[in-house]
Design a protein around this motif. Structure first.
Motif, short mmCIF file in Angstrom:
data_model
loop_
_atom_site.label_atom_id
_atom_site.label_comp_id
_atom_site.label_asym_id
_atom_site.label_seq_id
_atom_site.Cartn_x
_atom_site.Cartn_y
_atom_site.Cartn_z
N ARG A 61 0.84 -1.21 0.00
CA ARG A 61 0.00 0.00 0.00
C ARG A 61 0.87 1.26 0.00
NH1 ARG A 61 -4.57 -0.76 4.55
NH2 ARG A 61 -5.77 0.65 3.20
N ASP A 62 1.99 1.18 0.72
CA ASP A 62 2.90 2.31 0.79
C ASP A 62 3.50 2.60 -0.59
OD1 ASP A 62 3.74 4.18 2.72
OD2 ASP A 62 5.75 3.30 2.76
N ALA A 63 3.88 1.53 -1.31
CA ALA A 63 4.44 1.69 -2.65
C ALA A 63 3.40 2.25 -3.62
CB ALA A 63 4.97 0.35 -3.16
N LYS A 64 2.17 1.80 -3.47
CA LYS A 64 1.10 2.30 -4.34
C LYS A 64 0.85 3.79 -4.07
CE LYS A 64 -3.70 1.45 -5.72
NZ LYS A 64 -4.28 2.76 -5.41
N ARG A 65 0.93 4.17 -2.82
CA ARG A 65 0.64 5.56 -2.46
C ARG A 65 1.63 6.53 -3.09
NH1 ARG A 65 0.38 4.57 2.31
NH2 ARG A 65 -1.86 4.28 2.46
N ASP A 67 3.28 5.78 -5.82
CA ASP A 67 3.32 5.39 -7.23
C ASP A 67 4.65 4.76 -7.62
OD1 ASP A 67 2.11 5.07 -9.70
OD2 ASP A 67 2.89 6.95 -10.48
N ASP A 68 5.18 3.92 -6.72
CA ASP A 68 6.40 3.16 -7.02
C ASP A 68 5.96 1.81 -7.58
OD1 ASP A 68 8.75 1.76 -7.11
OD2 ASP A 68 9.37 2.18 -5.05
N GLN A 69 5.67 1.77 -8.87
CA GLN A 69 5.09 0.58 -9.50
C GLN A 69 6.05 -0.61 -9.51
OE1 GLN A 69 1.89 0.24 -10.48
NE2 GLN A 69 1.60 2.28 -9.58
N GLY A 110 -5.70 -8.83 -5.94
CA GLY A 110 -5.11 -7.82 -6.80
C GLY A 110 -6.03 -6.63 -7.02
N ASN A 111 -7.33 -6.91 -7.14
CA ASN A 111 -8.30 -5.83 -7.31
C ASN A 111 -8.35 -4.94 -6.07
OD1 ASN A 111 -9.07 -6.69 -9.86
ND2 ASN A 111 -10.75 -7.93 -9.11
N LEU A 112 -8.25 -5.56 -4.90
CA LEU A 112 -8.27 -4.78 -3.66
C LEU A 112 -7.07 -3.83 -3.60
CD1 LEU A 112 -9.34 -7.43 -0.98
CD2 LEU A 112 -10.71 -5.58 -1.94
N VAL A 113 -5.92 -4.31 -4.06
CA VAL A 113 -4.73 -3.44 -4.09
C VAL A 113 -4.93 -2.32 -5.10
CG1 VAL A 113 -2.28 -3.34 -4.68
CG2 VAL A 113 -3.17 -5.26 -3.32
#
Length: 251
Positions: A61-65, A67-69, A110-113
């Motif tokens: 979640r931290d990486a998504k926040r 935008d570290d894909q 994956g959808n939840l992420v």
């Protein structure tokens, strides 16, 4: 320091992480990115630096926040591999619709992420950060329940004049007795008239074959879910079955 969780439980209180999860997350956040990823790759629970699934969810979640894909993809792949091992054990190939259930469970995770912190219910992953095994169990059993209902409809459509359902291959043993994993059509109707707690317990035991108890400390069991002894679970199952039988005898 780990950010607080925001989603609330059914009683209105916010989800909270166990102290050991908080400590694991804080320790991971103090590492450089390369070391953190190496820690995430550790599979041995007893090895120094092992990261629990809850901590992996936090880092994802931290990486998504931010935008570290690249990091997001690597961490989710690691988490998915661990979940595949869980599903292989809990939903073996002998289980009805096993392949679909396993694939759909990983897809839904994956959808939840992908949908995290968006929409009207954007903090569903908070549950996974606080109690991953329980959250993942709920996720795949929900999918399995949909498959079970679809399977029931297909059986009825194939033979609408025969309401008796034969047990599927690999009927589970419960205390030495054979129990069908698919209920008869009449029982399915009556099943929906049971109290919600009875329906949930019987579905977990007979629909999803969750064991009452196990010698494997990593295996999710009914005793762990309900936090009681196996004997108590068996008594509850017998009581729920008795209530179902009572409904069958009523005109």
């Amino acid at each position: 320091m780990a950010r607080p969780l925001r989603k609330c439980t059914t009683d209105g209180s916010a989800y909270t992480r166990p102290p050991e999860i908080e400590a694991a997350i804080d320790e991971a956040l103090a590492l450089d990115a390369t070391t953190r990823l190496a820690r995430a790759e550790i599979l041995d629970r007893k090895a120094p630096g092992f990261l629990p699934k809850e901590a992996l969810v936090y880092l994802i979640r931290d990486a998504k926040r931010v935008d570290d894909q690249t990091t997001l993809s690597k961490l989710f792949t690691i988490l998915a591999r661990r979940c595949e091992e869980v599903l292989a054990h809990q939903v073996p190939d002998t289980y009805p619709n096993a392949v679909d259930i396993r694939a759909d469970a990983l897809s839904e995770l994956g959808n939840l992420v992908a949908e995290d912190e968006t929409g009207t219910d954007g903090y569903r992953l908070d549950f996974f950060e606080s109690r991953f095994e329980s959250a993942f169990l709920r996720l795949w059993t929900t999918i399995a329940r949909k498959c079970l209902r679809r399977r029931e409809r297909e059986v009825v459509a194939a033979d609408p004049d025969n309401p008796v359902r034969k047990p599927v291959e690999g009927a589970l043993e419960v205390d030495g007795e054979q129990e069908p994993t698919v209920l008869r059509k009449e029982q399915m109707v009556l099943f929906n008239r049971l109290a919600p707690d009875d329906r949930k317990l019987l579905f977990l035991r007979f629909g999803n074959e969750v064991k009452v108890e196990s010698n494997d400390p990593a295996e999710v069991t009914l005793a762990k879910i309900y936090r009681v002894e196996g004997r108590t679970i068996r008594n509850r199952i017998n009581a729920a079955l008795a209530r179902l039988a009572t409904l069958e005898t009523k005109p």
